[in-house]
Scaffold this active site. Sequence first.
Site, PDB file in Angstrom:
ATOM      1  N   ASP A 338       0.825  -1.211   0.000  1.00 44.99           N
ATOM      2  CA  ASP A 338       0.000   0.000   0.000  1.00 44.99           C
ATOM      3  C   ASP A 338       0.859   1.261   0.000  1.00 44.99           C
ATOM      4  O   ASP A 338       0.329   2.364   0.047  1.00 44.99           O
ATOM      5  CB  ASP A 338      -0.920  -0.002   1.225  1.00 44.99           C
ATOM      6  CG  ASP A 338      -2.359   0.292   0.847  1.00 44.99           C
ATOM      7  OD1 ASP A 338      -2.667   0.308  -0.354  1.00 44.99           O
ATOM      8  OD2 ASP A 338      -3.179   0.501   1.754  1.00 44.99           O
ATOM      9  N   ASP A 385       0.719 -10.651   8.722  1.00 48.61           N
ATOM     10  CA  ASP A 385       1.308  -9.323   8.811  1.00 48.61           C
ATOM     11  C   ASP A 385       2.736  -9.407   8.288  1.00 48.61           C
ATOM     12  O   ASP A 385       3.391 -10.452   8.391  1.00 48.61           O
ATOM     13  CB  ASP A 385       1.297  -8.827  10.250  1.00 48.61           C
ATOM     14  CG  ASP A 385      -0.072  -8.317  10.665  1.00 48.61           C
ATOM     15  OD1 ASP A 385      -0.916  -8.109   9.768  1.00 48.61           O
ATOM     16  OD2 ASP A 385      -0.313  -8.157  11.873  1.00 48.61           O
ATOM     17  N   ASP A 387       5.526  -8.701   9.256  1.00 51.19           N
ATOM     18  CA  ASP A 387       6.615  -9.090  10.155  1.00 51.19           C
ATOM     19  C   ASP A 387       6.425 -10.484  10.732  1.00 51.19           C
ATOM     20  O   ASP A 387       7.270 -10.965  11.491  1.00 51.19           O
ATOM     21  CB  ASP A 387       6.717  -8.089  11.311  1.00 51.19           C
ATOM     22  CG  ASP A 387       5.445  -8.048  12.149  1.00 51.19           C
ATOM     23  OD1 ASP A 387       4.422  -7.582  11.628  1.00 51.19           O
ATOM     24  OD2 ASP A 387       5.477  -8.502  13.307  1.00 51.19           O
ATOM     25  N   ASP A 482     -10.560  -7.098  11.427  1.00 50.82           N
ATOM     26  CA  ASP A 482     -10.432  -8.536  11.643  1.00 50.82           C
ATOM     27  C   ASP A 482     -11.593  -9.093  12.471  1.00 50.82           C
ATOM     28  O   ASP A 482     -12.312 -10.007  12.038  1.00 50.82           O
ATOM     29  CB  ASP A 482      -9.083  -8.860  12.286  1.00 50.82           C
ATOM     30  CG  ASP A 482      -8.689  -7.851  13.362  1.00 50.82           C
ATOM     31  OD1 ASP A 482      -9.574  -7.110  13.841  1.00 50.82           O
ATOM     32  OD2 ASP A 482      -7.509  -7.800  13.728  1.00 50.82           O
TER      33      ASP A 482
END
Length: 885
Positions: A338, A385, A387, A482
């Site tokens: 993004d 995610d 990470d 979520d």
Amino acid sequence: MTKPSRASVTQKSMSLFLSIFFTKKIVRFLFFKFHSYFNQHKVSALAAFLLPFLLLLLSIFIKLDNNNKRRLKAKLAYLYPHVSKPIVTPANSIRIFLQSLYLLLFNVSVKKNAPKNRIRSHYSAKFFQKSARFIRYLDTKLVRSCKRLWLLGSSKSTTQSYQKIASAKLWRNRFLHFMFYGLLALAVVIFVTVPFSLEAQAIFISLILLVSYSLRRVKGQMATIAMITLAVTSSTRYLWWRYTDTLNWHDPLALTLGIGLLLAESYAWLVLILGFFQTINPLHRKPIPLHKDTALWPTVDVYIPTYNEPLNVVRPTAIAAQSIDWPADKLNIYILDDGKRPEFKEFADEIGVGYLDRPDHKHAKAGNMNHAMKHTSGEYIAIFDCDHIPARSFLQMTMGQFINDSKVCLVQTPHHFFSADPFERNLNNHRQIPNENMLFYGLIQDGNDMWDATFFCGSCAVLKRQALEEIGGFAVETVTEDAHTALRMQRAGYKTTYINIPQAAGLATDSLSAHIGQRIRWARGMAQIFRLDNPLLGKGLNIGQRLCYINAMLHFLSGIPRIVFLTAPLALIYFNAYIIYAPFIAIFLYIVPTLLQVKITNSRIQGKYRYSYWGEVYESVLAWYILKPTTVALFNPNKGKFNVTEKGGFNDKARYDWLISKPYIILLAFNVIGMCYGVFRLFFGDTSQIGVLLISMLWASYNTMILGAAVAVAAEAKQVRSSHRIKANFPAAIRLSNGRTMKVKITDYSDNGVGIETAHEHMCKTNDKIELLMSRGKKQFSFPTYICNTRDKQIGLTLRDLNLEKQKAFIQCTFSRADAWLDWQDNFKHDKPSYSFKKVFTTSIRGFNNLIFHAPNQLKPLINFITRAMTQLASLLPINPKKVF
């Protein structure tokens, strides 16, 4: 210095005092002189009472000729070791008075063969010691009795009898069901609402407390349910008493503050009851094996959304995703950028994964994934995610749930963090105290799974595309897309599941401010869901799902109640407002045992995932900051935006975050000043208020401890590593420059280094080049490394010049190992409330030290003055002579 050799030191010392007093003419002379002085100047009775002790100690230092008298002098100096010269000072008068009271209550045993630190009880101390022995004896008997009751059905014949009784048609009768629940409700109403005398309340709550205390060591689910039942009964009875008997209707200020405290307690009671319901029977779901024919396995798209994270954070995740054990033609990986960064597209092309961006940033992460759904076609979507580095077994551990049940739309796994969060790093208790997330992912999600209410947590999960398309994609109306997405799928009739086996690991937040910012987003999002799509309303959810969602939302509304609890005792201390309008003994009998009983029960249920008292510390750190966003979201749910949690940074130096800690410091100051004012009121206030004043001061001191620990968290520790070391324990080998191969053990690793331990002494030196040999299954890989440090059998290696294939192989052998994160819950023992209290207390002391150490120079004189004053006050306290000599 000669120590006394008789047991009754106190009695002898008093006789010695009297003998010296009556044999010294100079002492008598001074006594009458000072007595007349006190009468002339109208000195208080307390000072007159202290005078004999002062003169007696003064006589110790009068020159003596006899050896026996010198020994007497030594004995008196032994009993009063902290009395300094000159003797005749107000401070010494207080020391002598307090030390004399201490010696009257505790007679220090000084027998030659006695243990070094043993203290024999005296007077009231004997009573307490005998009471403790009786309680321990009763505890042992109760534990044995409870174990016998719970193990009554352990024999085969008894178990079979129980099964026959349990399966009888009689129990299917609906009338019996209603009768049973009616009788149970009636019993609860009786125990909760019937008024007891203080004596009856003392007996009732003592029995509940003793039974709960005994059941804590009895294994089995039935013991847990019994403890929960007792906790619900005692806490509900307490709340009934508060509503019916403790409001001061004649004092407007006390009534207003009292109602505020009562509402906060009602909130805490509701969260307690819902928490018991949520976790009473965790499911502990197991993985379901897949079909051996891989041709029958479905296609999966892996999404790795990113916005402003650096490439070195995203790189391991994307490479590890390529290592997932799944047919290559059925696995597609996409970096959802993004941030539209060219270097990310180049990296995606280099390693051979998909790259997707979009023309705008509308709806943040949810919009990014909805955009990706339009350009991908996998039957299932795995989300990480950027990470979170997945283990190679991720899909094989999760996909079986979908194959087994076509109504399953989500399989969530825990969020595990290999780096320390701000609490762990700043308090230096990483892998010693369960972190803030562990309660949710270790216990609550398993409890949610029991009620088919598993939450989607935004990462480390697989979702069914069909279910997502049916609800219109990921929810974009709130900043917690979520949980809202899971709620919508459950309303549509789909099932959500949870597997409590870590299959990915990532980075925790870098600083306390980032951590709080993340929690603010979660709190705002849950409040938005409460307003826009309230789980209590609408169709599609069963009662269990509704209650689990409501409990999660109420958890993030804890800001106002927590601040109320941190300030409530100050109402009586500062304003003399009786917010609990009841006698001292009634307050004690209702509050203290109930709190202990709830603590024991929570320790039993949550003991491996949340240690006692740490929950209050976590809530106190967040309370002020989640108060405003949740309140605003309740009135204006459309206000607020998605904020990205920063990760992958570092702190180049230790510092104290004064801005983030300001609310805790203010609350801490109010409580500390309140305790000091309370001490003043104890001596000079109304004697009829001593009992309730002591309870308020005890409460304020507890708040001071919790706030001190919260203040300690704001001291940001130095963190210069951008690559976090991960502890490990698996075999490997090294090949030296001379061709010799040695077996070693990997002790830790990061993305650019490895720590190893050799079995024997080695001759390796710094900067030597060696090959590190590691394996993944039957494949073996070698990596060129250089020795950066050596110590005994420990060697530190640095990875250099790894090409892309070597980087992939290294991640496969370390981060992507199937067993990389399996021991995440095995590092922690079950909670011991006394140990947890000690840790929180020492952390609180550390918080005060941090304030002093990091204080601005302008405040240093004031802090030094306060420190000296506190040190002087501490020097007045009694001392055990044995610990000095």
